[in-house]
Design an enzyme around this catalytic site. Structure first.
Site, PDB file in Angstrom:
ATOM      1  N   SER A  89      33.069  42.806  38.676  1.00 19.03           N
ATOM      2  CA  SER A  89      33.060  42.485  40.099  1.00 19.03           C
ATOM      3  C   SER A  89      34.294  43.012  40.815  1.00 19.03           C
ATOM      4  O   SER A  89      34.551  44.204  40.846  1.00 19.03           O
ATOM      5  CB  SER A  89      32.880  40.978  40.278  1.00 19.03           C
ATOM      6  OG  SER A  89      32.663  40.642  41.623  1.00 19.03           O
ATOM      7  N   ASP A 229      31.114  45.399  42.530  1.00 16.39           N
ATOM      8  CA  ASP A 229      29.696  45.316  42.188  1.00 16.39           C
ATOM      9  C   ASP A 229      28.825  45.003  43.391  1.00 16.39           C
ATOM     10  O   ASP A 229      27.621  44.804  43.254  1.00 16.39           O
ATOM     11  CB  ASP A 229      29.451  44.302  41.072  1.00 16.39           C
ATOM     12  CG  ASP A 229      29.702  42.862  41.510  1.00 16.39           C
ATOM     13  OD1 ASP A 229      30.438  42.659  42.495  1.00 16.39           O
ATOM     14  OD2 ASP A 229      29.165  41.944  40.870  1.00 16.39           O
TER      15      ASP A 229
END
Length: 433
Positions: A89, A229
């Protein structure tokens, strides 16, 4: 960290374990969609994960670089039994992780994840031979499928809008600019040249000031910033002001309520939601459901209560009618088309709530569990709340993972918030440090 905590061997065993558990749950020869973000270490982890899936008799459908919400969507769209995304992420490039989705596009239930961990620990499961060995295929139209879905749920077009998009050198580096162009926007991409190691580096949703400056310099109408992400999106208006997740939620909740599309007039937020959002929603007649910090808890409450909208200040926003997880690209479509449809600027939408200055302090303590019984701290909290009245808010909570007590104070001015936060931090430090 990739290749230390998460190495190729573990990724291989995770692939095998996922197939074993899915098979035990009645999925014969499960198909698993596999994607990753732009980290260089994601390439060998993907290879290892896919090898493990096939070793246990599952089939892997690889889609290459893809956003986390894109994998959630494709898992259902391609009729797979599970999806796996390799990403860390918003974290630096040297980190990585593996997250699984079920056939519904939602994150696997905790109990299923625990079953997978148990199989990993035992390194159990079959090793088929011959035609029973899994196969690898790809889905070359994966991004096109995902973007077509996002276009289909857009509430309008973006013709004439000039938008800077900070892709964080991450998974949305191609998809986000392409999506907004397809809706008619003039797109100025930023940080859209991933080299495997520059993901999130001084850019994206963790550094929204970057896109805010770029908007002003380019004379653009709006800016969007994703993380690595692309499960979140933050914005900048034409004046260079950052528009955060709370402001997005406020504007979208009011719009959905006006259109009769906000079930129960309910919005799901976390305990960190700004006081300004709370006051604005009370004035608009929108009820709030509050959860712990974390988008997983927001999603759980949304599914439990039937809410259509929820999210966090950080830019994780969930439009449950259109997605099963926070989706930065979907959020950008919904928020930008809202501005276009109403003929207003992002500054106007951001003004749906007044942001109260927020001061956050972390206090290191010996025992974070001692907070609940520490009377002096709770007395100090009551005194701070009384001093702030309805123009402030206090939240003191223990960290879930570190020996820290987190102190948050919101007030009408930065100075007021800082004074109260520092006083509370001193009390916590004296009592528990």
């Amino acid at each position: 960290m990739a290749n230390l905590d998460l190495n190729g061997e573990l990724a291989f065993r995770l692939g095998r374990a996922a197939v074993v558990v899915l098979t035990e749950h009645g999925e014969r020869r499960p198909h698993i969609v596999v994607g990753r973000d732009t980290r260089g270490n994601g390439e060998f982890l993907e290879a290892a994960l896919v090898a493990g899936i096939c070793s246990a008799g599952g089939d892997a459908v690889t889609v290459g670089v893809c956003t986390t919400p894109g994998i959630a969507f494709l898992t259902t769209d391609l009729g797979a039994q599970a999806g796996a995304v390799i990403s860390a992420s918003h974290n630096p490039a040297e980190y990585n992780g593996i997250k699984f989705f079920g056939s519904s596009g939602y994150k696997l239930p905790d109990e299923v994840e625990q079953e997978i961990e148990s199989v990993v620990d035992r390194d159990a499961g079959p090793r088929p031979t011959g035609p029973a060995v899994g196969r690898v295929s790809n889905a070359p139209d994966a991004e096109a499928r995902y973007l077509a879905h996002l276009v289909s749920v857009a509430d309008g077009r973006l013709d004439g809008m000039r938008v800077v998009v900070d892709c964080a050198n991450g998974a949305a580096f191609d998809a986000s600019p392409r999506l907004l162009r397809s809706l008619g926007a003039e797109v100025l991409p930023l940080n859209d040249s991933p080299d495997g190691w520059n993901i999130n580096a001084g850019c994206g949703a963790t550094h929204p000031d970057v896109v805010a400056r770029a908007v002003v310099e380019a004379g653009a109408d709006a800016g969007v910033a994703h993380d690595g992400d692309a499960d979140r999106a933050l914005f900048a208006d034409h004046l260079g002001n950052v528009v955060d997740g709370d402001q997005v939620l406020a504007a979208c909740a009011v719009d959905l309520k006006e259109r009769g599309e906000l079930p129960g007039d309910l919005l799901v937020v976390t305990v960190m939601a700004n006081l300004g959002l709370r006051l604005a929603m009370a004035e608009a007649g929108v009820q709030l459901a509050e959860t712990r910090v974390g988008d997983r808890y927001v999603l759980e409450e949304m599914r439990r209560s039937g809410a259509a909208l929820g999210g966090e200040q950080s830019g994780h926003v969930i439009f449950l009618r259109h997605a099963t997880t926070g989706d930065g690209l979907l959020t950008s479509v919904q928020f930008l088309t809202l501005a276009s449809r109403k003929g207003v600027s992002l500054a106007d939408l951001g003004a749906a709530m007044k942001k109260f200055p927020q001061v956050l302090l972390n206090v290191t303590v010996r025992d974070r569990d001692g907070l609940a019984e520490e009377r002096s701290v709770w007395q100090a909290i009551r005194e701070a709340e009384a001093a702030l009245g309805d123009q402030g808010r206090v939240l003191v909570r223990a960290s879930g993972t570190e020996p820290l007590i987190r102190v948050m104070v919101e007030a009408a001015t930065e100075e007021q918030a800082a004074v109260q936060a520092e006083a509370l931090a001193r009390t916590v430090r004296t009592a528990l440090g």
